[in-house]
Design a protein around this motif. Structure first.
Motif, PDB file in Angstrom:
ATOM      1  N   LEU B  98       0.906  -1.135  -0.003  1.00 54.97           N
ATOM      2  CA  LEU B  98       0.090   0.004   0.130  1.00 54.97           C
ATOM      3  C   LEU B  98       0.952   1.156   0.141  1.00 54.97           C
ATOM      4  CD1 LEU B  98      -2.659  -0.905   2.632  1.00 54.97           C
ATOM      5  CD2 LEU B  98      -2.748  -1.383   0.155  1.00 54.97           C
ATOM      6  N   PHE B  99       0.576   2.234  -0.702  1.00 52.09           N
ATOM      7  CA  PHE B  99       1.243   3.488  -0.922  1.00 52.09           C
ATOM      8  C   PHE B  99       1.168   4.278   0.466  1.00 52.09           C
ATOM      9  CE2 PHE B  99      -0.443   3.205  -5.243  1.00 52.09           C
ATOM     10  CZ  PHE B  99       0.816   2.636  -5.801  1.00 52.09           C
ATOM     11  N   ASN B 107      -5.423   5.477  -2.099  1.00 52.80           N
ATOM     12  CA  ASN B 107      -4.918   4.410  -2.497  1.00 52.80           C
ATOM     13  C   ASN B 107      -5.744   3.486  -3.470  1.00 52.80           C
ATOM     14  OD1 ASN B 107      -2.252   2.768  -1.401  1.00 52.80           O
ATOM     15  ND2 ASN B 107      -2.987   3.955   0.212  1.00 52.80           N
ATOM     16  N   ARG B 142      -4.482   6.263   7.128  1.00 52.71           N
ATOM     17  CA  ARG B 142      -3.329   6.040   6.440  1.00 52.71           C
ATOM     18  C   ARG B 142      -2.993   4.455   6.715  1.00 52.71           C
ATOM     19  NH1 ARG B 142       0.431  10.012   5.010  1.00 52.71           N
ATOM     20  NH2 ARG B 142      -0.784  11.935   4.321  1.00 52.71           N
ATOM     21  N   PRO B 143      -2.259   3.818   5.853  1.00 55.14           N
ATOM     22  CA  PRO B 143      -1.824   2.397   5.964  1.00 55.14           C
ATOM     23  C   PRO B 143      -1.327   1.937   7.462  1.00 55.14           C
ATOM     24  CG  PRO B 143      -1.376   3.273   3.816  1.00 55.14           C
ATOM     25  CD  PRO B 143      -1.797   4.293   4.577  1.00 55.14           C
ATOM     26  N   ARG B 158      -8.108  -1.956  -3.951  1.00 55.99           N
ATOM     27  CA  ARG B 158      -7.280  -1.171  -4.842  1.00 55.99           C
ATOM     28  C   ARG B 158      -7.260  -1.971  -6.197  1.00 55.99           C
ATOM     29  NH1 ARG B 158      -1.110   0.299  -3.339  1.00 55.99           N
ATOM     30  NH2 ARG B 158      -1.006  -1.835  -3.940  1.00 55.99           N
TER      31      ARG B 158
END
Lengths: 258, 365, 265
Positions: B98-99, B107, B142-143, B158
């Motif tokens: 994941l970004f 994402n 956020r991831p 995604r």
């Protein structure tokens, strides 16, 4: 043992700051010659600020630092990303070469650049020694530092991230723009700060690549020192010391916030 | 091999590989002439130990590795010189990938935005997908603020939001604990049925592959050992490797006496398969197919053995038996002691073991 | 960077023409001259300068190590290590020339040291120009280069080994020698390289604080490119210096690998 270490640390720190303190204190000394304290004055600073040449040299120094840093940051980042992303022949050699400008004595780089510029000038009539050649000279060593700093940042990156971007339809540039660059940005910034301060700190490369009309502050100091020590130089040095220290602290604060 | 499928093929195969070969550093052979076809809408698993080439195969489908030889077709199209970003496939990466600098929504929106879809449409599709994988409430996270299972759902969303022809999954549940893994297995099967997207699923977990797949391939040393339905691979392994890799197996060597009889260290055994007299064969039988009894049952292939060890696993009893110079392992379901026909055996006890001919499979010759 | 270096390689095999230009035919004369083989017979002038430069760099490195190693230790074990580390590197960010210049102010005839001695009623010393001044300023300039990698290494030291060694009855010194020193060695080697190499190539420090009386290999190169304008010989001298450094770096890279090279940055 602990006490001994402490005393040692104190003495070494004293050794490190003694010269700086001497310069700063003397820059406020009324005496033109010698080091005897004759009273406080800011006259040398006033004299300095009224010297139009100093302003020009300062401008030269800054122009070199800013322009070379911009070029080196862009090229160095691209170089690091290229080394990270692609496999090609001679990659190992190129990686080794990256470390050479970092460790090679700067005089060797300086004279090599001098020779190179002279040669190109002979062949093309181009490349007169000027601010432009100084900038090129600075870029050659800054480039390596930026690339190495960015490289270490890239090394901590999960290679699957770039693959994931490609998998989701991003081409080479889009992957760089939306995934790689945002992730290595702190490294790019740190590299740029390092490059900037290296440019300001440099004397040797500038010495060999500067020509008429491209005097920078370090060159001016060198020339003056060869003629003798003056309080104006104390004042100029003090300003530079203050500026670089402020710069370092600012840079650290900036990097820490990220 | 020709097998029956629960879903009849429609149109060209979703994925087709012909003689694909990949060598790393001009010496390590990762894939040694692999051919296979995955049907549209199929849940297809690639199973094998690490280093068997299954991940390389998946990366070739994704376009991250270029095969040295052979042909790769996806949805009927030749994939030669097609870069990853132009392929009609999406990948769920092993560690999610994941970004980290984007939130969950961004994402998932990444692929649609790369296709330059209008933002309103992006929003609609991303939200629907987050709903589908049940993480709509995490859109702004956020991831690094997510748990492993949540990250897995984001990675799935995604990839799936792009409506790929084929979804490639590289050990997607490998990093999760057992309970979560079971949950997500069911979730993945539900999503696949609902979306009718072809899944190519790489795993080293044989149970996962058996549970989830429509069909599966067992790989070893860059080759496919066997392709087929899960029950087919389990019940009728064609090689000793498949027999051992999918669960436990008793392997028995022997020399054929007649077309349906073979001489083994256990004595002569009857088999269903057609044998060539005089040739050597390797037979396999699953531990749960062995029938134990105190008195001879009178059926075929019955031998005497002694209980050497007993392992109690809760759901079943595992008996380690010595039969002559051979060691056999037999599982019996742990039913109630009062159940008719149910027996428990003791250490050192002499028992009769029956190897039903229909469960004795030839795995090598 | 590579292109200028190649140009210089070519130049080192040419000859000095009239008005300082470079002319052919190619010759080995520059290198032969550097190694003392002239038409007039053996003349070890440049070899001696090279040897002197190496000796100079070795002594500088040794002093730096003696000052910097305990310092790095003290910093790593201090409660204020962030602040201390910053204090050590801060002077290093001010322009190199200013730092050299400051030592002139301290050492010159009417400088700080002599003013201090005068206050004590002692006779003034001639500290500038002198070897002593050159050594002091060089150590001063490159000290942070040694402290940083050693500090990083000390931070990673596994102290349980030290405790174990003491537990097994080793004295403090022996336990340090066998359990701690080897762990810091990679940092020390990197730091030593980072001090030795620039000290070997310096010309500004020797020029300013030696005022022409201290001639190192760096000064030879600078003079050939400056006053003398024999670029061919200057290039050859630069290549001898670069060859030495690259050889060292290459040997280091072979043993320490890329990770070791990263310690130099």
């Amino acid at each position: 043992m602990r006490l001994l270490l402490r005393i040692h640390t104190l003495l070494v720190l004293l050794f490190l700051y003694l010269p700086i303190a001497v310069i700063v204190v003397l820059s406020f000394n009324q005496s033109r010659f010698g080091v005897q304290w004759r009273g406080f004055t800011t006259a040398w600073y006033e004299k300095l600020f009224n010297n139009p040449r100093i302003a020009l040299y300062a401008e030269n120094t800054l122009v070199v630092a800013v322009v070379s840093t911009l070029i080196a940051t862009v090229l160095g980042t691209l170089l690091a990303v290229g080394l990270y992303r692609y496999r090609f022949r001679g990659k190992g050699l190129l990686r080794f070469l990256l470390y050479v400008p970092v460790v090679i004595p700067d005089i060797v780089m300086g004279v090599a650049l001098l020779l190179f510029f002279a040669w190109v000038r002979e062949a093309t009539g181009f490349f007169r020694l000027s601010l432009f050649t100084i900038i090129l000279g600075h870029v050659t060593f800054q480039l390596a530092y930026v690339a190495l700093v960015v490289k270490s940042r890239l090394a901590s990156l999960d290679p699957a991230l770039e693959e994931a971007a490609a998998d989701l339809g991003a081409g080479g540039f889009a992957t760089f723009r939306y995934v790689t660059l945002p992730l290595i940005w702190p490294g790019v910034l740190a590299g740029a700060l390092l490059a900037f301060s290296l440019s300001l700190d440099d004397f040797v490369i500038t010495f060999f690549t500067a020509g008429p009309g491209s005097t920078t502050l370090p060159l001016y100091i060198f020339g003056s020192v060869k003629r003798g020590v003056t309080p104006e130089i104390h004042a100029l040095s003090s300003i530079l010391i203050a500026a670089s220290m402020a710069g370092v602290l600012l840079g650290r604060a900036l990097l820490r916030r990220r | 091999m020709a097998t029956e499928s629960r879903k009849p093929p429609e149109g060209p195969p979703a994925v087709e590989l012909k003689n694909v070969r990949k060598v790393f550093d001009s010496e390590t052979v990762a894939l040694d002439g692999v051919s296979l076809a995955v049907r549209e809408g199929e849940f297809f698993s690639l199973l094998g130990p690490s280093g068997c080439g299954k991940t390389t195969l998946l990366r070739i489908l994704g376009g991250f590795e270029v095969p040295d030889a052979g042909e790769v077709r996806i949805a009927g199209q030749d994939m030669k010189d097609v870069p990853p970003f132009h392929r009609p496939v999406n990948t769920v990466f092993q560690n999610y990938a994941l970004f980290p600098h984007m939130n969950v929504f961004d994402n998932v929106a990444f692929g649609l935005r790369m296709k330059r879809l209008p933002e309103a449409q992006v929003r609609r599709r991303v939200e629907a997908m987050l709903e589908l994988v049940q993480i709509a409430d995490l859109a702004r996270r956020r991831p690094h603020e997510l748990s492993g299972g949540q990250k897995q759902r984001v990675a799935l969303a995604r990839a799936l939001v792009n409506e790929p022809k084929v979804l490639l999954l590289d050990e997607p549940l490998g990093a999760l604990d057992l309970k979560l893994r079971k949950e997500l297995q069911i979730e993945l099967m539900r999503l696949q049925m609902e979306l009718k997207i072809t899944f190519v699923y790489v795993t080293h977990d044989q149970e996962e592959a058996l549970v989830m797949s429509d069909r599966m391939a067992v790989m070893r040393d860059g080759r496919i050992e066997q392709i087929g339905l899960p029950e087919e691979l389990y019940e009728r392994p064609r090689t000793p490797f498949v027999a051992r890799f999918l669960g436990t197996s008793n392997l028995i060597e022997g020399r054929a006496l007649e077309p349906h009889a073979i001489e083994t260290p256990l004595g002569p055994l009857r088999v269903v398969a057609e044998l060539t007299p005089g040739r050597d064969y390797l037979l396999s039988i699953r531990p749960e197919k062995l029938r134990l009894s105190r008195a001879p049952s009178g059926g075929p292939n019955e031998v005497r053995a002694r209980v050497r060890d007993i392992v109690y696993t809760g759901a079943e009893n595992q008996y380690i038996l010595s039969a002559g110079e051979l060691e056999l392992i037999a599982y019996t379901l742990n039913a109630d002691i009062s159940e008719p026909g149910y027996e428990e055996y003791d250490y050192g006890e002499e028992v009769f073991v029956r190897l039903p001919p229909e469960n004795l499979v030839v795995v090598g010759g | 960077m590579v292109v200028p270096a190649l140009f210089m390689l070519v130049a080192s095999f040419l000859q000095r023409g009239p008005h300082g230009t470079l002319v052919g035919p190619p010759t080995l004369a520059n290198y032969l001259r550097f190694f003392g083989l002239t038409e007039a017979g053996f003349d070890p002038l440049y070899l001696l300068i090279l040897a002197r430069s190496v000796f100079f760099a070795l002594v500088v490195t040794l002093i730096t190590l003696l000052l910097g190693y305990p310092l790095a230790f003290a910093i790593a074990q201090s409660r204020h290590k962030e602040a201390l580390l910053l204090l050590v590197v801060l002077p290093f960010w001010t322009n190199f020339l200013i730092r050299i210049y400051a030592w002139i102010v301290i050492f010159q005839k009417k400088g700080v040291v002599n003013a201090f001695l005068g206050m004590l009623g002692l006779d003034p010393l001639t500290l500038y120009p002198s070897w002593f001044a050159v050594y002091t300023a060089t150590v001063y300039t490159y000290l942070p280069f040694l402290v940083l990698p050693v500090f990083t290494a000390v931070e990673r030291v596994d102290w349980t080994l030290h405790e174990a060694a003491q537990d097994l009855g080793a004295g403090r010194f022996r336990s340090f020698l066998h359990a701690v020193w080897p762990q810091t060695l990679p940092g020390v080697v990197a730091g030593v390289l980072l001090v030795f190499i620039p000290a070997l190539g310096t010309f500004v420090i020797s020029d300013l604080l030696g005022a022409g009386r201290v001639i190192l290999i760096g000064n030879v190169i600078q003079q050939q490119f400056g006053v003398v304008r024999d670029w061919a010989f200057g290039s050859a001298a630069a290549y001898v210096l670069m060859g030495l450094v690259l050889l060292g770096l290459w040997l280091y890279a072979r043993r320490a690998g890329e990770e070791g090279l990263d310690r130099l940055v």
